[in-house]
Design an enzyme around this catalytic site. Sequence first.
Site, PDB file in Angstrom:
ATOM      1  N   ARG A 161      -2.833  -0.201  11.379  1.00  0.00           N
ATOM      2  CA  ARG A 161      -1.701   0.681  11.657  1.00  0.00           C
ATOM      3  C   ARG A 161      -1.861   2.021  10.944  1.00  0.00           C
ATOM      4  NH1 ARG A 161       2.156   3.708   9.076  1.00  0.00           N
ATOM      5  NH2 ARG A 161       2.377   2.089   7.499  1.00  0.00           N
ATOM      6  N   ASN A 172      -6.237   6.353   2.267  1.00  0.00           N
ATOM      7  CA  ASN A 172      -5.832   5.071   1.708  1.00  0.00           C
ATOM      8  C   ASN A 172      -6.895   4.470   0.789  1.00  0.00           C
ATOM      9  OD1 ASN A 172      -3.228   4.408   2.958  1.00  0.00           O
ATOM     10  ND2 ASN A 172      -4.348   4.448   4.890  1.00  0.00           N
ATOM     11  N   HIS A 198       1.471   1.245  -2.661  1.00  0.00           N
ATOM     12  CA  HIS A 198       0.641   1.743  -1.569  1.00  0.00           C
ATOM     13  C   HIS A 198      -0.084   2.971  -2.121  1.00  0.00           C
ATOM     14  CE1 HIS A 198      -0.010   2.424   2.893  1.00  0.00           C
ATOM     15  NE2 HIS A 198      -0.348   3.602   2.392  1.00  0.00           N
ATOM     16  N   HIS A 204      -3.114   5.839  -2.563  1.00  0.00           N
ATOM     17  CA  HIS A 204      -4.100   6.640  -1.849  1.00  0.00           C
ATOM     18  C   HIS A 204      -5.138   7.146  -2.846  1.00  0.00           C
ATOM     19  CE1 HIS A 204      -1.799   7.787   2.097  1.00  0.00           C
ATOM     20  NE2 HIS A 204      -1.670   6.511   1.786  1.00  0.00           N
ATOM     21  N   CYS A 219      -2.630  10.620   4.486  1.00  0.00           N
ATOM     22  CA  CYS A 219      -1.656  11.621   4.908  1.00  0.00           C
ATOM     23  C   CYS A 219      -2.348  12.859   5.470  1.00  0.00           C
ATOM     24  CB  CYS A 219      -0.788  12.022   3.718  1.00  0.00           C
ATOM     25  SG  CYS A 219       0.431  13.281   4.110  1.00  0.00           S
TER      26      CYS A 219
END
Length: 314
Positions: A15, A250, A207, A209, A240
């Site tokens: 996703r 990520n 989460h 990055h 992003c």
Amino acid sequence: MTLPDRVTIVEVGPRDGLQNEAARIPTEVKVGFIDRLTAAGLAVIEATSFVHPAAVPQLADADEVYPRIGRAPGVRYPVLVPTPRGLERAIAAGADEMAVVIGATDAFNQANLRRTREAALADAAIVVATARERGMRTRGYVSVAFGCPYAGEVAPATTAGTAERLLDLGCEDISLGDTIGAATPADVERVLDAVLQRLPIDRIGLHAHDTRGQALANVLVALRRGVTVIDSSAGGLGGCPFAGPGAAGNLATEDLVYFLDGMGIEHGVHLDGVLAASAFIAGHVGHGLRSQTFLAGGRPVTRPLPGTDVDAAV
């Protein structure tokens, strides 16, 4: 502070990893990617997003992808659902777990959702309530939890307040997103200090990055604080679009698995399986992957010294 014995890895590659890819990824490739991640032992795989096709064209085939994945017993396959209409589509496709995402700042919500944080939370409340009525597990993401591309620094109390609101809506766990890769370990400490005043540790995930190379350092801080849910993306895909041209995105699942293995923390994921999934998707995205472990070829391999006659030594 001690480290946890076990961590749950939430794989977001299908996703979050694919949603901003320029090259069109065929439906059968997405299904094959997810199935390979299942084979790698991942227990949670965020499969797709039921967002309006015009908003995220790369995931316009969510209604086709989800029913075709080979769901394994005990493996969860959540989907991102931004609207009640998206939830209807997700349910029709067979989804039984969903997530909503809210930016910590008004500026980010206005740019991405065309509404304020309060309005976005009101929409999320409808989605979460409906999902819970259907018996679906729900997750909440706090985007720009450590820094916003429009508003700049984000106060830890603002992130904590957004996380608490999502928990109050009924989300079972909350993932704190370092959306632009701005966080350092000290930032993670400050945000967790604020969040843990309002939420229990077992409801929080990270989460991370790797935009500025801080992801694993930030994960270590979170682990030492008791966080046991970490998001990552096979191959380091995604990130992003506001972080800057060529910036990493990520945290790569391979890098996280290698790191956790080295720390003696259980997770149930097979490194070789993740590498195989990354190699598979790498042939379809039209560019190289950023995972350091993938680029290094996996675990270190011992080789004979140059000029050594191995047969003679035997």
